[in-house]
Design a protein around this motif. Structure first.
Motif, PDB file in Angstrom:
ATOM      1  N   PRO A  41       0.585  -1.140   0.164  1.00  0.00           N
ATOM      2  CA  PRO A  41      -0.166  -0.041   0.007  1.00  0.00           C
ATOM      3  C   PRO A  41       0.847   1.250   0.018  1.00  0.00           C
ATOM      4  CG  PRO A  41      -0.248  -1.124   2.115  1.00  0.00           C
ATOM      5  CD  PRO A  41       0.427  -1.967   1.073  1.00  0.00           C
ATOM      6  N   GLU A  42       2.164   1.252   0.581  1.00  0.00           N
ATOM      7  CA  GLU A  42       3.001   2.391   0.681  1.00  0.00           C
ATOM      8  C   GLU A  42       3.509   2.805  -0.641  1.00  0.00           C
ATOM      9  OE1 GLU A  42       5.357  -1.151   1.373  1.00  0.00           O
ATOM     10  OE2 GLU A  42       3.410  -0.554   2.105  1.00  0.00           O
ATOM     11  N   ALA A  43       3.456   1.747  -1.554  1.00  0.00           N
ATOM     12  CA  ALA A  43       3.880   1.940  -2.934  1.00  0.00           C
ATOM     13  C   ALA A  43       3.121   2.696  -3.971  1.00  0.00           C
ATOM     14  CB  ALA A  43       4.703   0.635  -3.743  1.00  0.00           C
ATOM     15  N   GLY A  44       1.781   2.744  -3.692  1.00  0.00           N
ATOM     16  CA  GLY A  44       0.748   3.779  -4.293  1.00  0.00           C
ATOM     17  C   GLY A  44       0.402   2.890  -5.373  1.00  0.00           C
ATOM     18  N   GLY A  45       0.173   1.842  -5.521  1.00  0.00           N
ATOM     19  CA  GLY A  45      -0.262   0.812  -6.632  1.00  0.00           C
ATOM     20  C   GLY A  45       0.761   0.315  -7.600  1.00  0.00           C
ATOM     21  N   TYR A  46       2.058   0.629  -7.151  1.00  0.00           N
ATOM     22  CA  TYR A  46       3.294   0.225  -7.911  1.00  0.00           C
ATOM     23  C   TYR A  46       3.333  -1.244  -7.640  1.00  0.00           C
ATOM     24  CZ  TYR A  46       7.562   0.078 -10.403  1.00  0.00           C
ATOM     25  OH  TYR A  46       8.650  -0.131 -11.652  1.00  0.00           O
ATOM     26  N   GLY A  47       3.734  -2.062  -8.721  1.00  0.00           N
ATOM     27  CA  GLY A  47       4.051  -3.559  -8.406  1.00  0.00           C
ATOM     28  C   GLY A  47       4.381  -4.255  -9.850  1.00  0.00           C
ATOM     29  N   PHE A  48       4.555  -5.449  -9.696  1.00  0.00           N
ATOM     30  CA  PHE A  48       5.207  -6.103 -10.869  1.00  0.00           C
ATOM     31  C   PHE A  48       4.105  -7.225 -11.391  1.00  0.00           C
ATOM     32  CE2 PHE A  48       8.054  -4.979  -7.543  1.00  0.00           C
ATOM     33  CZ  PHE A  48       8.966  -4.097  -8.322  1.00  0.00           C
ATOM     34  N   PHE A  49       4.072  -7.253 -12.851  1.00  0.00           N
ATOM     35  CA  PHE A  49       3.472  -8.375 -13.486  1.00  0.00           C
ATOM     36  C   PHE A  49       4.674  -9.705 -13.739  1.00  0.00           C
ATOM     37  CE2 PHE A  49       1.292  -4.692 -15.458  1.00  0.00           C
ATOM     38  CZ  PHE A  49       0.061  -5.276 -15.370  1.00  0.00           C
ATOM     39  N   LYS A  50       4.220 -10.679 -13.280  1.00  0.00           N
ATOM     40  CA  LYS A  50       4.867 -11.946 -13.491  1.00  0.00           C
ATOM     41  C   LYS A  50       4.308 -13.001 -14.262  1.00  0.00           C
ATOM     42  CE  LYS A  50       7.698 -10.926  -9.215  1.00  0.00           C
ATOM     43  NZ  LYS A  50       8.079 -11.325  -8.114  1.00  0.00           N
ATOM     44  N   LEU A  51       5.081 -13.866 -15.026  1.00  0.00           N
ATOM     45  CA  LEU A  51       4.833 -15.027 -15.522  1.00  0.00           C
ATOM     46  C   LEU A  51       5.792 -16.168 -15.195  1.00  0.00           C
ATOM     47  CD1 LEU A  51       3.224 -15.931 -18.171  1.00  0.00           C
ATOM     48  CD2 LEU A  51       5.143 -15.599 -19.313  1.00  0.00           C
ATOM     49  N   ASP A  52       4.927 -17.275 -14.585  1.00  0.00           N
ATOM     50  CA  ASP A  52       5.518 -18.434 -13.802  1.00  0.00           C
ATOM     51  C   ASP A  52       6.592 -17.864 -12.718  1.00  0.00           C
ATOM     52  OD1 ASP A  52       4.090 -20.056 -15.346  1.00  0.00           O
ATOM     53  OD2 ASP A  52       5.464 -19.840 -16.896  1.00  0.00           O
ATOM     54  N   GLY A  53       6.290 -16.906 -12.090  1.00  0.00           N
ATOM     55  CA  GLY A  53       7.233 -16.326 -11.033  1.00  0.00           C
ATOM     56  C   GLY A  53       8.292 -15.157 -11.494  1.00  0.00           C
TER      57      GLY A  53
END
Length: 264
Positions: A41-53
């Motif tokens: 939540p502290e990242a403001g919506g930032y994250g990572f798309f992953k495929l098979d990890g």
């Protein structure tokens, strides 16, 4: 062909800026079978798309009000500060100066003289994307420019890219881009003059990511059901594959391709 060897000047990272990160995560996970790992939540919506990890792309909010949703291609560099100087000397604009991302690496963002945004990544702990070229991942990058010759000169000065012009039809040239010292098999992207009809409709210079898919027609149909707009219907390109270009539900441009020989 893209690889995770990440030689200087090759695509190393890919990031989507969206006005609604949740909706964008839902769109791309449904389209490509990715998962989305939020950075918290502290990242403001930032994250990572992953495929098979393995990381295939990143997602974050728009950097500032008025910014258009888009995919940003990051190119590998050994020295982000030196690259920033080269961008300035070659007539580009520095959107943000180099800074460290904890211990992951060092990044900077630019706009080329024709208006296309891009960025660089100087790796430390994070070398780059975990997978490329395979189905469901980035396989090609393409600069659509309002002034292709000026763009070629700029990127040549900044990255030392090698170029090979290939005729398209009777009037257009497609420039295949290869990192400095690379061979034909090392080509990582292309550069093409924007059609005047597109510029008349307000389309500006931009970098376009291509994602490998098992079936371009099926991916196109799924994307449309998810709210995407088709900008180029599925088309066969001799010796390349079957491809289509789209705008996602927030109008960020991207493309899908079933490359020739990908199923062999």
């Amino acid at each position: 062909m893209l690889t995770t060897a990440y030689r200087p000047g090759t695509p190393v990272w890919l990031e989507l800026s969206s006005p609604d990160t949740r909706a964008s995560a839902d769109f791309y996970t449904a389209l490509f079978g990715w998962t989305f790992d939020s950075a918290g939540p502290e990242a403001g919506g930032y994250g990572f798309f992953k495929l098979d990890g393995r990381t295939v792309a990143a997602l974050g909010p728009l950097p500032e009000e008025g910014t258009l949703p888009s995919w940003t291609v990051y190119f590998a560099t050994l020295d982000a500060d030196r690259t920033t100087g080269l961008v300035d000397q070659a007539g580009g604009r520095v959107r943000f100066t180099p800074f460290d991302v904890f211990t992951a690496g060092r990044m900077a963002g630019y706009t080329d003289p024709t208006g296309a945004d891009f960025a660089v990544w100087q790796p430390h702990d994070t070398r780059g994307l975990g997978v490329v070229t395979q189905p469901g991942s980035l396989c090609w990058t393409e600069c659509h420019s309002i002034d292709a010759e000026r763009a070629k000169s700029f990127y040549r000065a900044v990255f030392g890219w090698q170029e090979r012009d290939v005729p398209i039809g009777e009037a257009l040239l497609y420039t295949v881009l290869t990192p400095a010292g690379g061979g034909t098999d090392d080509a990582h992207g292309g550069l093409v003059q924007l059609d005047p009809r597109h510029t008349a409709r307000g389309t500006s210079s931009h970098w376009l990511p291509y994602f490998e898919v098992p079936d371009a027609d099926a991916a196109l149909a799924t994307a449309e059901k998810l709210g995407a707009t088709v900008s180029l219907p599925a088309t066969d390109v001799h010796g390349v594959g079957r491809l289509a270009r789209l705008l996602d539900r927030h109008r960020a441009p991207f493309a899908v391709i079933t490359s020739t020989g990908s199923g062999e």
